[in-house]
Design a protein around this motif. Structure first.
Motif, short mmCIF file in Angstrom:
data_model
loop_
_atom_site.label_atom_id
_atom_site.label_comp_id
_atom_site.label_asym_id
_atom_site.label_seq_id
_atom_site.Cartn_x
_atom_site.Cartn_y
_atom_site.Cartn_z
N SER A 13 17.94 -14.18 -6.11
CA SER A 13 17.15 -13.66 -4.82
C SER A 13 15.74 -13.95 -5.18
O SER A 13 14.91 -14.31 -4.27
N ARG A 14 15.53 -13.33 -6.32
CA ARG A 14 13.85 -13.42 -6.55
C ARG A 14 13.41 -14.74 -6.67
O ARG A 14 12.33 -15.07 -6.28
N SER A 15 14.37 -15.87 -7.45
CA SER A 15 13.61 -17.01 -7.44
C SER A 15 13.29 -17.78 -5.93
O SER A 15 12.52 -18.56 -5.87
N ARG A 16 14.39 -17.37 -5.03
CA ARG A 16 14.23 -17.92 -3.79
C ARG A 16 12.98 -17.48 -3.41
O ARG A 16 12.17 -17.91 -2.63
N ASP A 17 12.63 -16.31 -3.64
CA ASP A 17 11.34 -15.53 -3.07
C ASP A 17 10.20 -16.12 -3.62
O ASP A 17 9.08 -16.57 -3.09
N MET A 18 10.34 -16.59 -4.85
CA MET A 18 9.15 -17.12 -5.72
C MET A 18 8.85 -18.42 -5.09
O MET A 18 7.63 -18.69 -5.33
N TYR A 19 9.91 -19.19 -4.72
CA TYR A 19 9.55 -20.50 -3.97
C TYR A 19 9.45 -20.63 -2.56
O TYR A 19 9.59 -21.60 -2.11
N SER A 20 9.25 -19.34 -1.97
CA SER A 20 8.81 -19.39 -0.46
C SER A 20 7.47 -18.82 -0.33
O SER A 20 6.99 -18.03 -1.15
N SER A 21 7.04 -18.90 0.89
CA SER A 21 5.79 -18.42 1.07
C SER A 21 5.51 -18.44 2.70
O SER A 21 6.01 -19.18 3.38
N THR A 22 4.58 -17.35 2.98
CA THR A 22 4.50 -17.20 4.37
C THR A 22 2.98 -17.07 4.68
O THR A 22 2.22 -16.30 4.07
N ASP A 70 14.95 -30.78 0.14
CA ASP A 70 16.13 -30.55 1.19
C ASP A 70 16.78 -29.28 0.87
O ASP A 70 17.45 -28.88 1.86
N ALA A 71 16.30 -28.43 0.18
CA ALA A 71 16.81 -27.10 0.16
C ALA A 71 15.72 -26.14 0.50
O ALA A 71 15.73 -24.75 0.57
N TYR A 72 15.00 -26.62 1.47
CA TYR A 72 13.99 -25.70 1.98
C TYR A 72 14.04 -25.96 3.67
O TYR A 72 14.52 -26.77 4.31
N LEU A 73 13.76 -24.96 4.28
CA LEU A 73 13.36 -24.84 5.80
C LEU A 73 12.05 -24.37 6.24
O LEU A 73 11.66 -23.39 5.35
N THR A 74 11.70 -24.76 7.19
CA THR A 74 10.22 -24.13 7.98
C THR A 74 10.61 -23.31 9.13
O THR A 74 11.38 -23.37 9.87
N ASN A 75 10.52 -21.99 8.93
CA ASN A 75 10.82 -20.63 9.85
C ASN A 75 9.74 -20.22 10.75
O ASN A 75 8.67 -19.84 9.90
N ILE A 76 9.74 -20.39 11.80
CA ILE A 76 8.36 -19.69 12.72
C ILE A 76 9.15 -18.56 13.40
O ILE A 76 9.88 -18.65 14.02
N ASP A 119 2.06 -11.20 16.65
CA ASP A 119 1.62 -11.95 15.66
C ASP A 119 2.95 -13.10 15.59
O ASP A 119 3.72 -13.13 16.02
N ILE A 120 2.54 -14.01 14.63
CA ILE A 120 3.45 -15.24 14.45
C ILE A 120 3.28 -15.53 12.88
O ILE A 120 2.21 -15.40 12.36
N SER A 121 4.74 -15.67 12.39
CA SER A 121 4.52 -16.01 10.75
C SER A 121 5.10 -17.37 10.91
O SER A 121 5.83 -17.92 11.52
N ILE A 122 4.58 -18.17 9.89
CA ILE A 122 5.09 -19.43 9.45
C ILE A 122 5.45 -19.19 7.89
O ILE A 122 4.74 -18.98 7.02
N THR A 123 6.68 -19.62 7.79
CA THR A 123 7.50 -19.32 6.18
C THR A 123 8.20 -20.69 5.91
O THR A 123 8.97 -21.35 6.44
N ILE A 124 7.70 -21.28 4.83
CA ILE A 124 8.52 -22.12 4.13
C ILE A 124 9.39 -21.67 3.00
O ILE A 124 9.16 -20.95 2.18
N GLN A 125 10.74 -21.58 3.69
CA GLN A 125 11.75 -20.82 3.12
C GLN A 125 12.60 -21.39 2.13
O GLN A 125 13.25 -22.63 2.53
N CYS A 126 12.46 -21.18 0.76
CA CYS A 126 13.37 -21.92 -0.22
C CYS A 126 14.97 -21.22 0.05
O CYS A 126 15.07 -19.82 -0.25
#
Length: 467
Positions: free
Chosen positions: A68-77, A176-182, A188-195
């Motif tokens: 779970s930590r690595s997924r967070d490290m490679y995600s950003s908002t 292909d292991a990513y999604l973009t979540n809005i 407010d609005i968040s844009i996250t590139i989710q690993c």
């Protein structure tokens, strides 16, 4: 070279303690640090992982957390409100950054138009206009700060700049292991590139930037789950038998109660009765682990006022100073039972040694499943399509890991003994039993409070006689 030593010399010579500690690292044999100094592309130690002078040996403790930590490290908002704040902070910068912020906010608006009465939408890629708008804004901020090196709000502007830079850095890994979540959060609005799976990036560091790596944990089970999501099935595995006598841990399944979300109202009295039975059988220190703060508070409200115990409660956002105060109470010799109400997977559930009389037992309420939400369902869908194990990998395995960690607080040395009560009917299901550690095979099942009291009484008497 402890923190205190580093700070003392940094003050003496008026130098940056962090830079000094990095320099000192060249002369030591072991560096103890958080995962992010190795694996996070935004904060890893450049001198060890981007340069060719060194190839460290990595010893990864508590490795069960790294998925779970690595997924967070490679995600950003990025938040829309942060861009509006940056516009205000940099309003007096010359040359102006307003045009750059305008382009980013326009990209936010285009996403917002697509909500259509929903609060969460997802895409398989990031809109290129948004990415280019962020890059353009970064250049504008860089140029403006170069021209205004003494800008009064420079530090605050830099915070926003680094957040944008971190987002664009993570975008470089998008695959292909990513999604973009809005997501719409109030106004407010968040844009996250989710690993969803960072194993490819972990494996690259392990194979190409380290001399060798050992992952270890007391709860890295089932192994195939961790091998697939940490190293893409590469590497050898070794399981070492526990040195502790499993007879000194009395594991009890109370499977007549369902703690599923829809059943929690009916389960509260059963949980309260279990706590009361434990308190009445033996004076000592106990922890009750809950799956959520909401459930914790529901049970707390129903604890009898005349219960013969002091109750300690974990609060949301509790800092480490308060944590240490609670732990200190467990270390103090007591004349009255203490019961702590904690949350599974929190600061009290892992990495703490409750040795000897600090802890006499735990009660684990529920199977620890992660919250049912959009992100976890995305993980489930991804794991199902790639491994055919969607629910196991997204929900069941992480949940049982929390349970095993909680039970693991009881026995920390060969002289310790105590009880662990697992409350939920699912603990008796085959899908969950197959995730039990080998040391749990001798568990007993109590169908009601009468049976529970009998099991507890016999165990405490046996332990007293063996002293």
């Amino acid at each position: 070279m402890t923190r205190a030593v580093i700070e003392r010399y940094a003050r003496k010579h008026t130098i940056c303690p962090f830079e000094f500690s990095l320099y000192v690292s060249y002369f030591v044999d072991v560096i103890i640090c958080d995962y992010n100094y190795v694996f996070d592309p935004r904060t890893h130690l450049i001198r060890y992982f981007d340069e060719q002078n060194y190839k460290p040996i990595l010893l990864i403790d508590e490795a069960h957390n790294l998925i779970s930590r690595s997924r967070d490290m490679y995600s950003s908002t990025i938040l829309k409100s942060d861009m509006i704040k940056l516009r205000r902070l940099g309003s007096k910068l010359k040359p102006t950054i307003r045009t750059g912020i305008k382009h980013v906010l326009e990209a936010f608006d285009k996403y917002e138009e697509q909500f259509d009465n929903k609060s969460f939408i997802t895409f398989k890629s990031l809109n290129n206009d948004f990415y280019e708008a962020l890059r353009y804004l970064m250049k504008k901020v860089e140029n403006a700060l170069k021209e205004n090196p003494k800008y009064p709000r420079k530090i605050e502007v830099l915070d926003s700049y680094f957040a944008i830079m971190g987002f664009t850095k993570i975008y470089e890994y998008y695959n292909d292991a990513y999604l973009t979540n809005i997501e719409k959060i109030g106004d407010d609005i968040s844009i996250t590139i989710q690993c969803l799976d960072a194993s490819k990036f972990l494996l690259d560091i392990i194979k190409n930037k380290s001399y060798g790596t050992v992952f270890f944990s007391a709860t890295m089970y089932p192994l195939d789950y961790y091998k697939e999501l940490l190293t893409q099935n590469e590497g050898e595995t070794l399981k070492i038998q526990s040195p502790f006598d499993h007879q000194r841990l009395k594991l009890i399944m109370l499977d007549s109660i369902s703690t599923r979300y829809q059943d929690r109202g009916q389960s509260i009295q059963g949980v309260v009765d279990t706590i009361t039975s434990v308190v009445n059988e033996k004076r000592g220190n106990y922890i009750v682990f809950f799956p959520s703060y909401q459930y914790l508070n529901q049970v707390l409200e129903n604890i009898p006022l005349d219960i013969n115990a002091d109750i300690l409660v974990q609060k949301r956002d509790m800092d480490f100073a308060l944590r240490d105060l609670i732990l200190e109470k467990f270390k103090t010799q007591i004349d009255k039972t203490q019961i702590a109400f904690f949350v599974m997977g929190g600061m009290f559930a892992e990495g703490i040694d409750y040795i000897g009389d600090m802890l006499n037992g735990v009660i684990v309420v529920g199977v620890g499943l992660p919250m049912l939400n959009e992100i976890n369902n995305q993980l489930k869908d991804y794991y199902q399509s790639h491994f055919k194990k969607g629910f196991d990998y997204a929900y069941r395995n992480p949940g049982m890991n929390k349970v095993i960690q909680a039970v693991g607080r009881v026995i920390r040395t060969q002289n310790d003994y105590g009880i662990a009560i697992l409350i939920d009917d699912r603990f008796s299901h085959q899908a969950y039993r197959k995730l039990y550690p080998l040391e749990w095979k001798a568990y007993q099942t109590a169908k009601n409070q009468k049976q529970l009291k009998k099991i507890l009484s016999e165990f405490w008497q046996l332990m007293d006689e063996s002293k």
